[in-house]
Every structure is written in C-alpha cells, then in structure tokens.
Design a protein around this motif. Structure first.
Motif, mmCIF file in Angstrom:
data_model
loop_
_atom_site.group_PDB
_atom_site.id
_atom_site.type_symbol
_atom_site.label_atom_id
_atom_site.label_comp_id
_atom_site.label_asym_id
_atom_site.label_seq_id
_atom_site.Cartn_x
_atom_site.Cartn_y
_atom_site.Cartn_z
ATOM 1 N N CYS A 131 -14.253 13.369 -63.800
ATOM 2 C CA CYS A 131 -12.869 13.406 -64.489
ATOM 3 C C CYS A 131 -12.026 12.997 -63.344
ATOM 4 C CB CYS A 131 -12.728 14.842 -64.959
ATOM 5 S SG CYS A 131 -10.966 14.879 -65.733
ATOM 6 N N ILE A 132 -11.587 11.778 -63.407
ATOM 7 C CA ILE A 132 -10.641 11.165 -62.433
ATOM 8 C C ILE A 132 -9.411 11.180 -62.350
ATOM 9 C CG2 ILE A 132 -10.434 9.009 -60.972
ATOM 10 C CD1 ILE A 132 -13.278 7.984 -61.608
ATOM 11 N N LEU A 133 -8.688 12.136 -61.451
ATOM 12 C CA LEU A 133 -7.199 12.287 -61.815
ATOM 13 C C LEU A 133 -6.688 11.139 -60.786
ATOM 14 C CD1 LEU A 133 -7.638 16.036 -60.774
ATOM 15 C CD2 LEU A 133 -7.732 15.056 -63.122
ATOM 16 N N ASN A 134 -6.069 10.072 -61.715
ATOM 17 C CA ASN A 134 -5.271 8.939 -60.921
ATOM 18 C C ASN A 134 -3.909 9.312 -60.891
ATOM 19 O OD1 ASN A 134 -7.469 6.935 -62.697
ATOM 20 N ND2 ASN A 134 -7.441 7.014 -60.418
ATOM 21 N N SER A 135 -3.267 10.489 -61.159
ATOM 22 C CA SER A 135 -1.596 10.791 -61.222
ATOM 23 C C SER A 135 -1.461 11.845 -60.053
ATOM 24 C CB SER A 135 -1.277 10.968 -62.417
ATOM 25 O OG SER A 135 -2.083 12.163 -63.194
ATOM 26 N N VAL A 377 -16.864 20.848 -59.032
ATOM 27 C CA VAL A 377 -16.907 19.985 -57.842
ATOM 28 C C VAL A 377 -15.780 19.136 -57.836
ATOM 29 C CG1 VAL A 377 -18.252 18.319 -56.664
ATOM 30 C CG2 VAL A 377 -19.562 19.803 -57.797
ATOM 31 N N ILE A 378 -15.052 19.397 -56.889
ATOM 32 C CA ILE A 378 -13.890 18.629 -56.543
ATOM 33 C C ILE A 378 -13.818 17.523 -55.461
ATOM 34 C CG2 ILE A 378 -11.121 18.777 -56.234
ATOM 35 C CD1 ILE A 378 -11.667 21.649 -57.020
ATOM 36 N N TRP A 379 -13.169 16.577 -55.324
ATOM 37 C CA TRP A 379 -13.534 15.397 -54.109
ATOM 38 C C TRP A 379 -11.984 15.013 -54.196
ATOM 39 C CZ3 TRP A 379 -11.812 10.539 -53.552
ATOM 40 C CH2 TRP A 379 -12.405 9.934 -52.208
ATOM 41 N N GLY A 380 -11.399 14.766 -52.991
ATOM 42 C CA GLY A 380 -10.252 14.160 -52.480
ATOM 43 C C GLY A 380 -9.747 14.688 -51.219
ATOM 44 N N GLY A 401 1.604 9.033 -55.183
ATOM 45 C CA GLY A 401 0.677 8.691 -56.375
ATOM 46 C C GLY A 401 -0.903 8.366 -55.378
ATOM 47 N N PHE A 402 -1.981 9.249 -55.932
ATOM 48 C CA PHE A 402 -3.296 9.113 -55.274
ATOM 49 C C PHE A 402 -4.109 9.772 -56.518
ATOM 50 C CE2 PHE A 402 -1.546 12.965 -53.798
ATOM 51 C CZ PHE A 402 -2.473 14.124 -53.668
ATOM 52 N N THR A 403 -5.495 9.876 -55.778
ATOM 53 C CA THR A 403 -6.483 9.922 -56.573
ATOM 54 C C THR A 403 -7.347 11.081 -56.285
ATOM 55 O OG1 THR A 403 -6.722 7.942 -57.762
ATOM 56 C CG2 THR A 403 -8.590 9.259 -57.789
ATOM 57 N N MET A 404 -7.858 12.033 -57.050
ATOM 58 C CA MET A 404 -8.814 12.969 -56.703
ATOM 59 C C MET A 404 -9.753 13.294 -57.943
ATOM 60 S SD MET A 404 -6.662 16.338 -55.046
ATOM 61 C CE MET A 404 -8.018 17.077 -54.619
ATOM 62 N N TRP A 405 -11.025 13.715 -57.921
ATOM 63 C CA TRP A 405 -11.741 13.862 -59.103
ATOM 64 C C TRP A 405 -12.482 14.979 -59.222
ATOM 65 C CZ3 TRP A 405 -16.553 14.815 -57.874
ATOM 66 C CH2 TRP A 405 -17.386 14.167 -57.114
ATOM 67 N N MET A 406 -12.692 15.440 -60.111
ATOM 68 C CA MET A 406 -13.583 16.793 -60.606
ATOM 69 C C MET A 406 -14.787 16.660 -61.419
ATOM 70 S SD MET A 406 -10.589 19.442 -61.759
ATOM 71 C CE MET A 406 -9.001 19.793 -60.512
ATOM 72 N N ALA A 407 -15.653 17.482 -61.415
ATOM 73 C CA ALA A 407 -16.998 17.114 -62.066
ATOM 74 C C ALA A 407 -17.449 18.473 -62.419
ATOM 75 C CB ALA A 407 -18.083 16.412 -61.460
ATOM 76 N N GLY A 408 -18.170 18.874 -63.446
ATOM 77 C CA GLY A 408 -18.734 19.972 -63.971
ATOM 78 C C GLY A 408 -17.798 21.207 -64.163
ATOM 79 N N GLY A 409 -17.729 22.102 -64.139
ATOM 80 C CA GLY A 409 -17.230 23.388 -64.275
ATOM 81 C C GLY A 409 -16.012 23.432 -65.386
ATOM 82 N N GLY A 410 -16.621 22.744 -66.449
ATOM 83 C CA GLY A 410 -15.528 22.974 -67.724
ATOM 84 C C GLY A 410 -14.905 21.835 -67.880
ATOM 85 N N LYS A 412 -14.016 17.627 -68.641
ATOM 86 C CA LYS A 412 -14.396 16.415 -69.416
ATOM 87 C C LYS A 412 -14.832 15.741 -68.580
ATOM 88 C CE LYS A 412 -11.342 16.788 -73.334
ATOM 89 N NZ LYS A 412 -10.230 16.205 -74.166
ATOM 90 N N GLY A 413 -16.218 15.096 -68.621
ATOM 91 C CA GLY A 413 -16.711 13.922 -67.862
ATOM 92 C C GLY A 413 -16.218 12.702 -68.466
ATOM 93 N N GLY A 414 -16.525 11.480 -67.736
ATOM 94 C CA GLY A 414 -16.131 10.178 -68.114
ATOM 95 C C GLY A 414 -14.734 9.880 -68.574
ATOM 96 N N MET A 415 -13.971 10.683 -67.903
ATOM 97 C CA MET A 415 -12.464 10.591 -68.165
ATOM 98 C C MET A 415 -11.567 10.168 -67.244
ATOM 99 S SD MET A 415 -9.953 13.804 -69.575
ATOM 100 C CE MET A 415 -8.361 13.581 -70.032
ATOM 101 N N ASN A 416 -10.420 9.235 -67.351
ATOM 102 C CA ASN A 416 -9.492 9.085 -66.341
ATOM 103 C C ASN A 416 -8.148 9.956 -67.035
ATOM 104 O OD1 ASN A 416 -10.510 5.860 -66.009
ATOM 105 N ND2 ASN A 416 -9.818 7.081 -64.268
ATOM 106 N N TYR A 417 -7.604 10.689 -66.028
ATOM 107 C CA TYR A 417 -6.498 11.502 -66.312
ATOM 108 C C TYR A 417 -5.290 10.834 -65.751
ATOM 109 C CZ TYR A 417 -3.023 15.301 -67.149
ATOM 110 O OH TYR A 417 -1.879 15.838 -67.448
ATOM 111 N N GLY A 418 -4.108 10.526 -66.264
ATOM 112 C CA GLY A 418 -2.854 10.018 -65.771
ATOM 113 C C GLY A 418 -3.094 8.781 -65.337
ATOM 114 N N ALA A 419 -1.943 8.278 -64.517
ATOM 115 C CA ALA A 419 -2.038 6.729 -64.120
ATOM 116 C C ALA A 419 -0.799 6.656 -63.128
ATOM 117 C CB ALA A 419 -1.780 5.777 -65.109
ATOM 118 N N THR A 420 -0.954 5.732 -62.142
ATOM 119 C CA THR A 420 0.210 5.289 -61.336
ATOM 120 C C THR A 420 0.564 3.907 -61.951
ATOM 121 O OG1 THR A 420 -1.577 4.152 -59.701
ATOM 122 C CG2 THR A 420 -0.914 6.276 -59.304
#
Length: 476
Positions: A131-135, A377-380, A401-410, A412-420
């Motif tokens: 789940c890529i957090l682009n905002s 799991v969190i990266w950023g 504006g920058f990006t972090m991502w999460m995976a697992g732990g409840g 959604k996978g395969g998702m972009n959230y937000g935008a710059t």
C-alpha cells in the motif's frame, strides 16, 4: 460571618450533603484499583486493544536521510516530459533550478499495476502486497526535526516514540524479551526510541548501532558486514547467575521499600523494578533469538545474507522476523545515508541495492510463515526530495510531499493512496500528515489515538497531540 464567595471545594463539600465529594472519592478509588491491577500484572503484560486488531506487530524499516520519492515510488510523467524546464517554486514563480526527471525507468508491476522504478526488481514482485502512500507530508524540511517528528509526533519537544506508545498501549507477548527493539539506531537520535515521560520500561532496547559491537554502526548503515549482533551488557562475566539473582533481590527490596514510602503505588519505581527483572531474564532469551546460525541456507539466500552488498541489512531483516516470531511487539531497523544532495545516481542506486532483496525476502518469509497478516511492515524516511535538481546530480529536501509504504497488518495490497502534484512537489490528494500516519498505524494495532493517553504535568498527552485522522480507506 464569611462574606467571601464559596470556593468550588466548598460547593462540592456542601451541595446535596457532599454528593460531589462522594463521587470524587469513588473515582479516586477506581483509579487506585486500576493502578494496582497494572502493577500486579506488570507494565509489559498484554493489554486489551480499544477495538479488534488488524496488526499485532510492527516492523518499521526506517530509511534515514529522506529517499527520493520521484525516483522510487512516485511516477510523474509530467516531470519526465518537462525535464530541463525552470522549476516552479511553491509560490508559482520560476527560479533558476531545473526540473530533473527520474534517473531510472518506471514500470507497472503485479496484477494491481503499481508503478515502481527499476531500482526495486525484487520488491516489485510483491507489488500486490504494498500500500504505497504517495501523499505524505511533515512540518519541516530539516533532518533532526523531521526525523524526531516521524518518531514522536513533534519537531522539538522530548516526547515518547511511536514504539514506546505502542508498547505502553498493548504490552507484549513475551515477558522474557523487550517489547520494543531498535536495530542499528542512529547514535545522535535517542529520542527516536525513547519513552520520555512514559515509564522507562517502554523505551526501545538497542541492538547494534554506534558504540555497540554487532550488526550496525557505521559499517552496518553502509552495508558492510558484521557477523554477530549484540545488545550492550547482555552478559555479565563477573558473576554467576545465582550471584546476580542474589544481588538483584537486594536491589529490588530497596526499590520496593522506596515504593512503600511513596504510598505503595509508583509507576516510576515499578518501571525500574520491571526493567531490572527484564534485563535479568533477557540474558538467557536474547542470544537465542538473535542466533542466525541455525537458519537454513535457503533462508539466508532469500535475505541476501552472504552477499557483501545485502549481507548486513539482510541479517537485520531476518532478525526482525525472529523477533516477531518470539512475540516482540515493535521492531525498528534503521538504514542510513539516503541524503543525496549530490551523487544521486550512484548513491541512491547503492542504497536501494542494499535493501531491495532483504526487504523482499522479509515480506516473502513473513508471508510463508503466516506472519504477514498480523505484522505491519512499514518503509520510509523523514521526508522526500525535490523534483528539481540540486547541482548536476542531486535533489534537495522536500517535506510537503513524499512516499512511504505499508504491507501486511490489515492494509490493502496493490494500492496507491493519495497523490502529489504533477511534478511531485506537494501532496494534493488525500494528504497524510505524520499525525494522520501515526493515528492510522495505531488504529491498525487496535488503538484509538485519541484514547491512548498518559497523564503528565497536569494534562493528558497523546502521540498525535490534538491532530490526526485515520486513513480507513487503506484498511483491508
């Protein structure tokens, strides 16, 4: 005759035959009972979350120095098309800086078609889990302040870290191990794993890092190899276990006497007592969990262990998996040197090469063992980089504006959230400030960020202060 107006205390004492005093007495009694229950169970005992948990553990892969989002996970076709043009400033005027396109090609991956740059060939195989957090956004474009806010919610004050709040709110599952472990933390950033005004038992336990032999230190952050990670003073070579127990019993009797003199209930003294007891138990348990020699060669290969470029971070990621298996609540791994004001092409590629295979291996291993569904799991890093160039081969700080991502732990996978915006300067869709991110992480762990409070200096403090909105759109 008293001509002064009655005080609030007089009002409570006399109104309805002192009914207000009775209510306060009952509340005080209930608070004392709750404190006694906490002390009896121990401050690290598992606690009930506010609502059902999606995640039970956190692994935070912290990339210190601010990775460039426009070169990694934030695909900007307009930035490519307008490369070399004058860069618009925040005020809309044009300066001397030139827009610089991403230095690596982007492609779509997985069934979800997530855009990722070619810097992530191994992680791209797990696109449908991300789940890529682009905002993302934070308050200041300065490393010390932003790094502190990433961990504690504030840019300047000493406050408990995210890991400490998590441990305080949920306790931990293994009473023989620390509930919060920080692997290779920066030597100048003790706030990032500190407990501040929370009892000391909730602060992070360092594994490796500056001044501690083992996985970490300057070599660890640069990808060098070290064979064995250690915790400072994990073994006492001067005394036998029996002699240590006898010595500890004496110290604990003095601590308990102090607590009785203070009225019988003291979370501060109890925290010291529990810290000593935990340290004693850790001597036997920690070396077993941190022993990687019994892992199969296939597992080591999965994490890139044995390869000079990925060896250190691979060992750290494997150790994080072992800590999760053992019941540790919160694990953070720091990887440094992502501050590319110059030499972007070489340095960013080197950084990604060091972490790509280990992170992909961690996700694959957690998934294969059935742990990813309960592990967030969190990266950023603390902020991102500018779409315009700094010099010929670098990018400056960008906190808007920058990006972090999460995976697992409840999530959604395969998702972009937000935008710059079209160039990647500023979050414009579903902006997620650090306060919102903290609120969302706590919610995934089953905690209401507005209810997770600690009374200090006359008021109730919380990680998100008076802010924070949970991004429930990313929940699976």
């Amino acid at each position: 005759m008293n001509t002064l107006p009655p005080t609030r205390r007089d009002f409570l004492r006399t109104t309805s035959s002192g009914f207000g005093y009775m209510a306060f007495a009952a509340l005080a009694h209930q608070q004392a009972l709750r404190s006694a229950e906490v002390l009896a169970a121990g401050p690290l005992a598992p606690k009930q979350p506010h609502f059902p948990q999606r995640a039970k553990h956190v692994i935070f892969l912290c990339m210190q120095g601010a990775p460039s989002h426009v070169d990694t996970f934030d695909h900007k076709p307009r930035l490519i098309a307008d490369a070399g043009k004058a860069a618009p400033s925040a005020a809309g005027r044009y300066g001397t800086a030139k827009l610089m396109p991403p230095q690596w090609k982007f492609g779509q991956h997985g069934k979800s078609g997530l855009w990722m740059s070619e810097l992530w060939p191994n992680l791209a195989k797990h696109a449908d889990s991300l789940c890529i957090l682009n905002s993302m956004a934070t308050d200041l474009p300065a490393h010390p302040q932003a790094f502190t806010q990433l961990h504690t919610g504030t840019t300047q004050f000493v406050r408990p870290s995210l890991g400490a709040w998590t441990l305080y709110g949920l306790g931990t599952q293994n009473q023989n191990l620390p509930g919060f472990v920080t692997i290779n933390p920066p030597g100048n950033a003790t706030r990032t794993y500190g407990s501040a005004f929370l009892p000391a038992i909730y602060q992070g336990t360092k594994v490796g890092g500056p001044g501690i032999p083992g996985l970490g230190g300057a070599l660890g952050r640069r990808g060098g190899g070290m064979d064995q990670a250690t915790v400072a003073n994990i073994k006492n070579s001067r005394f036998t276990t029996e002699a240590q127990r006898s010595q500890l019993d004496l110290v604990q009797s003095l601590n308990k006497s102090r607590m009785q003199l203070d009225g019988g209930v003291s979370t501060e003294v109890e925290g010291v007592i529990e810290s000593y007891e935990l340290a004693f138990r850790m001597q036997a348990e920690v070396p077993k969990v941190m022993d990687l020699t019994k892992e199969t060669e296939a597992t080591k290969e999965l994490y890139g262990i044995g390869d000079g470029e990925t060896d250190t971070f691979g060992k750290q990621c494997l150790m994080a998996r072992k800590f999760v298996e053992a019941g540790v609540r919160f694990i953070e791994i720091t990887h440094g040197n992502w501050d590319q004001h110059f030499n972007l092409k070489t340095a960013l590629e080197r950084n990604c090469n060091q972490v790509d295979k280990p992170v992909a291996g961690l996700l694959a291993d957690l998934k294969a063992r059935g742990l990813l569904k309960d592990t967030l799991v969190i990266w950023g890093g603390e902020f991102g980089r500018t779409p315009h160039s700094q010099g010929d081969d670098g990018r400056d700080h960008n906190n808007k504006g920058f990006t972090m991502w999460m995976a697992g732990g409840g999530v959604k996978g395969g998702m972009n959230y937000g935008a710059t915006d079209d160039y990647g300067y500023e979050a414009v869709v579903n902006k997620m400030h650090i306060h919102d991110w903290h609120a969302t992480v706590l919610a995934l762990l089953g905690m209401d960020h507005e209810k997770l409070t600690y009374r200090y200096a006359g008021r109730d403090f919380r990680l998100t202060d008076v802010y924070g909105t949970v991004a429930r759109e990313i929940f699976a």
